[in-house]
Motif scaffolding. Structure first.
Motif, PDB file in Angstrom:
ATOM      1  N   ASP A   1      35.413  41.104  40.572  1.00  0.00           N
ATOM      2  CA  ASP A   1      35.056  40.949  39.172  1.00  0.00           C
ATOM      3  C   ASP A   1      35.435  41.263  38.206  1.00  0.00           C
ATOM      4  OD1 ASP A   1      32.631  39.990  40.523  1.00  0.00           O
ATOM      5  OD2 ASP A   1      31.360  42.096  40.046  1.00  0.00           O
ATOM      6  N   ASP A   2      36.628  42.057  38.546  1.00  0.00           N
ATOM      7  CA  ASP A   2      38.070  42.315  37.661  1.00  0.00           C
ATOM      8  C   ASP A   2      39.387  42.061  38.092  1.00  0.00           C
ATOM      9  OD1 ASP A   2      37.704  43.968  39.604  1.00  0.00           O
ATOM     10  OD2 ASP A   2      38.682  45.846  38.349  1.00  0.00           O
TER      11      ASP A   2
ATOM     12  N   VAL B   1      42.438  39.775  38.055  1.00  0.00           N
ATOM     13  CA  VAL B   1      43.743  39.166  37.535  1.00  0.00           C
ATOM     14  C   VAL B   1      44.506  38.416  38.047  1.00  0.00           C
ATOM     15  CG1 VAL B   1      45.374  40.802  37.684  1.00  0.00           C
ATOM     16  CG2 VAL B   1      44.778  39.818  35.258  1.00  0.00           C
TER      17      VAL B   1
ATOM     18  N   LYS C   1      41.962  36.965  33.055  1.00  0.00           N
ATOM     19  CA  LYS C   1      41.108  38.586  33.728  1.00  0.00           C
ATOM     20  C   LYS C   1      39.722  38.177  33.127  1.00  0.00           C
ATOM     21  CE  LYS C   1      44.393  41.991  30.841  1.00  0.00           C
ATOM     22  NZ  LYS C   1      44.840  42.890  30.676  1.00  0.00           N
ATOM     23  N   GLY C   2      39.746  38.805  34.259  1.00  0.00           N
ATOM     24  CA  GLY C   2      38.250  38.870  35.277  1.00  0.00           C
ATOM     25  C   GLY C   2      37.262  37.408  36.000  1.00  0.00           C
TER      26      GLY C   2
ATOM     27  N   ILE D   1      42.632  41.713  44.005  1.00  0.00           N
ATOM     28  CA  ILE D   1      42.840  42.464  42.575  1.00  0.00           C
ATOM     29  C   ILE D   1      43.626  41.268  41.831  1.00  0.00           C
ATOM     30  CG2 ILE D   1      41.132  44.601  43.480  1.00  0.00           C
ATOM     31  CD1 ILE D   1      43.788  45.890  42.657  1.00  0.00           C
TER      32      ILE D   1
END
Length: 119
Positions: free
Chosen positions: A29-30, A32, A47-48, A113
Motif C-alpha cells: 500500500d505504501d 514508491v 508514493k502510495g 515496496i
C-alpha cells in the motif's frame, strides 16, 4: 510469496500489459515509484498505491495504440530484482516508438515496496 515468485509473476503481468493488475496483486500500500527525472506529465517520485494506480491510468490514457511488450528474465539479488522492459507504442499525437528501460524492484514482507526505472 517468495521474491522469485513475485519477480516471475510481475514479469508475466508486464508481458501481458496487465500493469494495474500487477500493482493490485503484488505491491504494498505504501509502495514508491521513481522515474529517472520529472516530466511535465509525471513527478520524479510517486508514493502510495492509489497514486501509483493513478499514474498508470494517466499513462494508459496517453497511449493511442500498443504493439506489444517484451520483458527479459528477472535477475534476483537479495531482496531486489530487475528486468528490462520494452514497450512498442504510439502515444497520442506522436509517432510510433519503442521505450526500453531497466526496471528495478525492492521487496519486503512479500510485497513490492519500490520500483525504479532507468532509461
Amino acid at each position: 510469496m517468495t521474491i522469485e515468485q513475485i519477480a516471475t509473476r510481475l514479469a508475466e503481468h508486464c508481458r501481458n500489459e496487465k500493469f494495474t493488475q500487477a500493482q493490485t496483486e503484488l505491491y504494498a500500500d505504501d509502495a514508491v515509484s521513481i522515474e529517472p527525472y520529472a516530466t511535465p506529465d509525471f513527478e520524479k517520485e510517486t508514493k502510495g498505491l492509489p497514486a501509483l494506480k493513478e499514474k498508470d491510468r494517466k499513462f494508459n490514457a496517453m497511449v493511442e495504440a500498443r504493439y506489444g511488450s517484451t520483458v527479459s528474465a528477472p535477475l534476483i539479488a537479495g531482496n531486489s530484482f530487475c528486468f528490462t522492459l520494452t514497450m512498442d507504442v504510439k502515444m497520442k499525437g506522436k509517432d510510433r516508438q519503442k521505450f526500453s528501460e531497466l526496471c528495478v524492484y525492492t521487496v519486503k514482507d512479500g510485497k513490492i515496496i519500490a520500483e525504479q526505472f532507468f532509461m
